[in-house]
Scaffold this motif. Structure first.
Motif, PDB file in Angstrom:
ATOM      1  N   ARG A 417       0.912  -1.167   0.026  1.00 44.12           N
ATOM      2  CA  ARG A 417       0.207   0.253   0.032  1.00 44.12           C
ATOM      3  C   ARG A 417       0.742   1.207  -0.070  1.00 44.12           C
ATOM      4  O   ARG A 417       1.680   1.522   1.012  1.00 44.12           O
ATOM      5  CB  ARG A 417      -0.879  -0.274   1.200  1.00 44.12           C
ATOM      6  CG  ARG A 417      -1.894   1.208   1.195  1.00 44.12           C
ATOM      7  CD  ARG A 417      -2.618   1.180   2.627  1.00 44.12           C
ATOM      8  NE  ARG A 417      -3.757   2.093   2.564  1.00 44.12           N
ATOM      9  CZ  ARG A 417      -3.423   3.342   2.859  1.00 44.12           C
ATOM     10  NH1 ARG A 417      -2.515   3.845   3.336  1.00 44.12           N
ATOM     11  NH2 ARG A 417      -4.802   4.113   2.905  1.00 44.12           N
ATOM     12  N   GLU A 424      -8.723   2.952   1.741  1.00 45.44           N
ATOM     13  CA  GLU A 424      -8.482   1.661   2.556  1.00 45.44           C
ATOM     14  C   GLU A 424      -8.773   0.192   1.847  1.00 45.44           C
ATOM     15  O   GLU A 424      -9.737   0.373   1.151  1.00 45.44           O
ATOM     16  CB  GLU A 424      -9.057   1.894   4.123  1.00 45.44           C
ATOM     17  CG  GLU A 424      -8.396   2.897   5.022  1.00 45.44           C
ATOM     18  CD  GLU A 424      -6.955   2.982   5.125  1.00 45.44           C
ATOM     19  OE1 GLU A 424      -6.372   2.172   5.212  1.00 45.44           O
ATOM     20  OE2 GLU A 424      -6.440   4.345   5.162  1.00 45.44           O
ATOM     21  N   GLU A 425      -8.066  -0.691   2.500  1.00 47.20           N
ATOM     22  CA  GLU A 425      -8.516  -2.261   1.474  1.00 47.20           C
ATOM     23  C   GLU A 425      -9.811  -2.505   1.927  1.00 47.20           C
ATOM     24  O   GLU A 425     -10.565  -2.914   0.964  1.00 47.20           O
ATOM     25  CB  GLU A 425      -7.420  -3.092   2.043  1.00 47.20           C
ATOM     26  CG  GLU A 425      -6.035  -2.871   1.420  1.00 47.20           C
ATOM     27  CD  GLU A 425      -5.019  -3.918   1.563  1.00 47.20           C
ATOM     28  OE1 GLU A 425      -5.770  -5.215   1.693  1.00 47.20           O
ATOM     29  OE2 GLU A 425      -3.898  -4.033   1.534  1.00 47.20           O
ATOM     30  N   TRP A 471      -2.505  -2.290  -6.592  1.00 47.72           N
ATOM     31  CA  TRP A 471      -2.133  -0.831  -6.522  1.00 47.72           C
ATOM     32  C   TRP A 471      -1.282  -0.207  -7.869  1.00 47.72           C
ATOM     33  O   TRP A 471      -0.698  -1.308  -8.205  1.00 47.72           O
ATOM     34  CB  TRP A 471      -1.400  -0.351  -5.264  1.00 47.72           C
ATOM     35  CG  TRP A 471      -1.884  -0.714  -3.897  1.00 47.72           C
ATOM     36  CD1 TRP A 471      -1.641  -1.674  -3.103  1.00 47.72           C
ATOM     37  CD2 TRP A 471      -3.019   0.140  -3.283  1.00 47.72           C
ATOM     38  NE1 TRP A 471      -2.255  -1.517  -1.809  1.00 47.72           N
ATOM     39  CE2 TRP A 471      -3.270  -0.535  -2.079  1.00 47.72           C
ATOM     40  CE3 TRP A 471      -3.723   1.397  -3.703  1.00 47.72           C
ATOM     41  CZ2 TRP A 471      -4.009   0.249  -1.066  1.00 47.72           C
ATOM     42  CZ3 TRP A 471      -4.600   1.826  -2.782  1.00 47.72           C
ATOM     43  CH2 TRP A 471      -4.896   1.304  -1.689  1.00 47.72           C
TER      44      TRP A 471
END
Length: 475
Positions: A417, A424-425, A471
């Motif tokens: 990340r 956020e995940e 990502w």
């Protein structure tokens, strides 16, 4: 030893030579460690990817080894040319912190860097400050024939040993002229064995010695610790190419003075080249410098940097750019994906593919030619003539010497990340669930809008891939 003869480039002879250990039962390697006044930058860390590849290759070829990486927590001046202030003392003054706390903090940070890069823990990692008494004893032994005292310390007379500067290229190499001009020095290339604390000044790190209260010189530290842990004669000494000009010639001079002979200490002196950016060599003195933490903050896995280093020969300059690092991460992810697929298909223990091991051995035995080894790995992973189990069994040898940990990694671990990520995940997972519901309902406009929203947040949606998303790498 198994496989092809190991050929290594010896900086002392400026030529490749066949490696034959002094003791086949214990190959001994000394690597110059960091000065722990700041975080190691990526150029510093390239040296440890190189020396780790060297030690892994030696171990893989069947030789036991003892590997020392020292920690310099005193004595290294603000110029490698033995000039200026002690880097540790300077850092303590600027920060207002206790010098011992600074040393401990950056030592632990360095060790974490090595772990993150999958560099094997060396046999010994001695602190310079734990060996000051031995440094004083070394100085006392060589002082009568090889040193002279000035007001600011004990200096080594470089004309008292044979062939001074041979490692750097010549005894009168211009590099040696960079050493600080000190009133009373006999020769420009003479260097400090011990530096006394100036009158009226107090250091946080200082010891009593026959030459006054002060601290040892940087060059003396490595001679003393190498001899203590490896013996007066050992196999390989490694370091950055900048050490070849001053630090290592001075170590050699001290070694020759101590043994009263022409021996340099190590049989092989090996040096990795610089990591450069477009403005020149990466260094802390330039102000801005890149650390491994910064790489992780940008969303890169540390092993992507290791792979980037392996893609160039250790004796070649390596240009750092975010584009080059991104290319290495893409390659690493592709390999990990291939290995994950093989794991799903593997049945049984598998047998090694000898031909691929021979190619790997041939590349590494030719002065650690890692750029030649990497395409061999590409070919192995895609070679359907061998079963999945066979390819995985052969992969273990590549992991052993390249240190990329492909047999253990998974793509989720490589999904790092970025520090500036705006989502956020759990939110990503929720939005992907909504998108799947929209697709089931054939609401493709809504599905595309969610994809675009995630893309704007730096998330790449991967339809049909079990990983689901990743990502985006920075450009």
């Amino acid at each position: 030893m198994t496989g092809a003869p190991l050929i290594l480039y010896n900086s002392l002879s400026r030529s490749p030579e066949a490696f034959a250990p002094l003791d086949p039962g214990n190959v001994r390697i000394y690597s110059c460690g960091p000065t722990v006044y700041h975080y190691a930058h990526l150029g510093n860390l390239r040296a440890y990817v190189f020396t780790d590849t060297l030690s892994r290759t030696i171990a893989w070829k069947g030789w036991p080894l003892t590997h020392v990486i020292n920690i310099t927590d005193v004595g290294h001046l603000t110029s490698d040319a033995d000039a200026g202030d002690d880097k540790m003392e300077a850092a303590a003054r600027v920060s207002g912190q206790d010098i011992w706390a600074i040393a401990k903090h950056y030592t632990e940070a360095f060790k974490q860097n090595l772990a993150d890069l999958n560099v094997r823990t060396p046999t010994h990692m001695p602190l310079a400050t734990d060996h000051v008494a031995e440094m004083i004893a070394w100085g006392e032994q060589i002082a009568p024939r090889h040193c002279y005292q000035l007001a600011d310390g004990l200096y080594f007379d470089t004309t008292t040993v044979p062939d001074y500067g041979r490692l750097a290229g010549a005894a009168d190499d211009a590099a040696h002229g960079r050493i600080e001009t000190v009133a009373g020095k006999r020769h420009p290339q003479d260097f400090a064995i011990w530096r006394t604390t100036p009158p009226g000044e107090t250091r946080q790190m200082e010891w009593d010695s026959p030459w006054g209260r002060g601290a040892p010189g940087w060059h003396l530290e490595c001679s003393v610790m190498a001899a203590k842990y490896l013996g007066a004669a050992f196999d390989i000494h490694t370091g950055g190419i900048d050490h070849r000009e001053i630090h290592h010639p001075n170590e050699i001079a001290q070694n020759q003075a101590h043994c009263e002979c022409a021996d340099t200490g190590a049989t092989f002196w090996m040096h990795n080249n610089f990591l450069v950016d477009r403005t020149g060599k990466m260094s802390k003195s330039s102000g801005e410098f890149l650390t491994l933490s910064r790489v992780v903050e940008r969303g890169f896995h540390p092993l992507s940097y290791r792979l980037m280093c392996l893609q160039a020969h250790y004796r070649s300059e390596l240009e750092f750019s975010w584009e080059n690092l991104a290319a290495a991460q893409v390659r690493l992810k592709r390999w990990v994906h291939a290995v994950e697929t093989l794991r799903q298909r593997a049945d049984g223990a598998g047998a090694t593919a000898a031909g691929y091991l021979e190619q790997l051995d041939a590349a590494l035995s030719d002065d650690l030619a890692t750029p030649r080894a990497l395409p061999v790995l590409d070919a192995l992973l895609g070679d359907k003539k061998f079963s999945a189990a066979d390819r995985l069994a052969t992969l273990r040898a590549f992991d052993a010497v390249l240190g990329l940990d492909l047999a253990r990694l998974d793509r989720a671990t490589l999904r790092v990340r970025p520090a500036d990520a705006r989502i956020e995940e759990p939110a990503i997972a929720a939005r992907l669930t909504e998108r799947n519901e929209a697709r089931v309902a054939k609401d493709f406009g809504r599905s595309d809008a969610i994809r675009d929203e995630l893309a704007a947040a730096g998330v790449e949606v991967m339809d049909g891939d079990p990983l689901g998303w990743d990502w985006k790498l920075p450009g």
